[in-house]
Design a protein around this motif. Structure first.
Motif, PDB file in Angstrom:
ATOM      1  N   LYS A   9      -3.459   1.154  -6.206  1.00 15.16           N
ATOM      2  CA  LYS A   9      -4.238   2.286  -5.690  1.00 15.16           C
ATOM      3  C   LYS A   9      -5.455   1.827  -4.891  1.00 15.16           C
ATOM      4  CE  LYS A   9      -2.352   5.662  -8.535  1.00 15.16           C
ATOM      5  NZ  LYS A   9      -0.997   5.354  -8.233  1.00 15.16           N
ATOM      6  N   ARG A  10      -6.072   0.744  -5.342  1.00 16.12           N
ATOM      7  CA  ARG A  10      -7.248   0.229  -4.645  1.00 16.12           C
ATOM      8  C   ARG A  10      -6.888  -0.220  -3.226  1.00 16.12           C
ATOM      9  NH1 ARG A  10     -11.063  -4.064  -7.631  1.00 16.12           N
ATOM     10  NH2 ARG A  10     -12.976  -3.054  -7.000  1.00 16.12           N
ATOM     11  N   VAL A  39      -6.029   3.221   3.758  1.00 12.26           N
ATOM     12  CA  VAL A  39      -6.239   4.572   4.291  1.00 12.26           C
ATOM     13  C   VAL A  39      -7.617   4.696   4.928  1.00 12.26           C
ATOM     14  CG1 VAL A  39      -6.523   6.992   3.614  1.00 12.26           C
ATOM     15  CG2 VAL A  39      -4.580   5.695   2.788  1.00 12.26           C
ATOM     16  N   ILE A  40      -8.637   4.159   4.267  1.00  8.94           N
ATOM     17  CA  ILE A  40      -9.998   4.235   4.814  1.00  8.94           C
ATOM     18  C   ILE A  40     -10.098   3.455   6.120  1.00  8.94           C
ATOM     19  CG2 ILE A  40     -12.386   3.500   4.398  1.00  8.94           C
ATOM     20  CD1 ILE A  40     -11.939   4.311   1.451  1.00  8.94           C
ATOM     21  N   TYR A  90      -8.327   5.395   8.795  1.00  5.89           N
ATOM     22  CA  TYR A  90      -9.110   6.579   9.160  1.00  5.89           C
ATOM     23  C   TYR A  90     -10.285   6.194  10.050  1.00  5.89           C
ATOM     24  CZ  TYR A  90     -11.799  10.851   8.843  1.00  5.89           C
ATOM     25  OH  TYR A  90     -12.507  11.969   9.155  1.00  5.89           O
ATOM     26  N   ALA A 135       0.827  -1.206   0.000  1.00  7.18           N
ATOM     27  CA  ALA A 135       0.000   0.000   0.000  1.00  7.18           C
ATOM     28  C   ALA A 135       0.861   1.255   0.000  1.00  7.18           C
ATOM     29  CB  ALA A 135      -0.924  -0.006   1.208  1.00  7.18           C
ATOM     30  N   PHE A 150      -4.284   0.778  -1.517  1.00  6.89           N
ATOM     31  CA  PHE A 150      -3.887   1.978  -0.798  1.00  6.89           C
ATOM     32  C   PHE A 150      -5.104   2.670  -0.184  1.00  6.89           C
ATOM     33  CE2 PHE A 150      -3.269   6.597  -0.795  1.00  6.89           C
ATOM     34  CZ  PHE A 150      -2.215   6.697   0.091  1.00  6.89           C
ATOM     35  N   PHE A 151      -6.161   2.850  -0.983  1.00 10.37           N
ATOM     36  CA  PHE A 151      -7.344   3.530  -0.474  1.00 10.37           C
ATOM     37  C   PHE A 151      -8.072   2.694   0.575  1.00 10.37           C
ATOM     38  CE2 PHE A 151      -7.016   6.046  -4.458  1.00 10.37           C
ATOM     39  CZ  PHE A 151      -6.847   7.283  -3.844  1.00 10.37           C
ATOM     40  N   LYS A 152      -8.062   1.367   0.430  1.00  9.11           N
ATOM     41  CA  LYS A 152      -8.662   0.502   1.454  1.00  9.11           C
ATOM     42  C   LYS A 152      -7.924   0.656   2.779  1.00  9.11           C
ATOM     43  CE  LYS A 152     -10.511  -3.237  -1.419  1.00  9.11           C
ATOM     44  NZ  LYS A 152     -10.363  -4.655  -1.755  1.00  9.11           N
TER      45      LYS A 152
END
Length: 161
Positions: free
Chosen positions: A98-99, A105-106, A109, A92, A101-103
């Motif tokens: 990118k997918r 990060v979410i 968060y 990540a 990475f966003f998983k």
């Protein structure tokens, strides 16, 4: 029904830990100290009682040890879990996926927001409750599958309950 018993034992133990840490505002170190004090005092009282009643209780320290295979399994599971986590975070962090990475990060968060709203002990207790529910549901599905197989005429020798 052994899994249901494990789930209930985990839920009761988790509830006691949650009460001790969340409502009494005590630390895990305080919890472990309290547990060790209670166990030590209980064993001392039982030892004195057994000595007064002339009851000999053989204590074999080998019974309290885990096997080498069990210890290796625990360490291997821990190493695999940490390795998989590290691998996901490394992939990540490179930004190639990118997918993923966003998983990541979410998820981080959401965990951060939960940590600000409620205490870590509450999150851990909720996770324990969900895990216990999962164990009970998994056991009930296997139990209902065994009942269905018996109703359909499968031999009882094939079922391992």
């Amino acid at each position: 029904m052994g899994e249901v018993g494990k789930a209930m034992g985990l839920l009761i133990s988790g509830s006691l830990v949650y009460y001790h840490c969340a409502f009494r505002n005590a630390s895990i170190l305080s919890l472990f100290s309290d547990v060790i004090i209670v166990l030590l005092c209980s064993l001392a009282i039982l030892g004195l009682l057994f000595r007064q009643l002339n009851i000999s209780v053989p204590v074999d320290p080998l019974e309290w040890q885990i096997s080498q295979d069990t210890a290796n399994g625990i360490v291997a599971w821990l190493a695999n879990t940490i390795g998989a986590t590290e691998s996901v975070l490394r992939v990540a962090a490179t930004g190639h996926d990118k997918r993923l990475f966003f998983k990541v990060v979410i998820c981080l968060y959401i965990l951060s927001a939960l940590g600000r709203l409620i205490s870590g002990v509450t999150v851990a207790y909720a996770g324990l409750c969900l895990f216990c529910l999962y164990m009970v549901a998994e056991n009930s599905q296997s139990f209902s599958a065994c009942i269905r197989r018996r109703r359909n005429g499968s031999p009882a020798e094939q079922d391992n309950m």
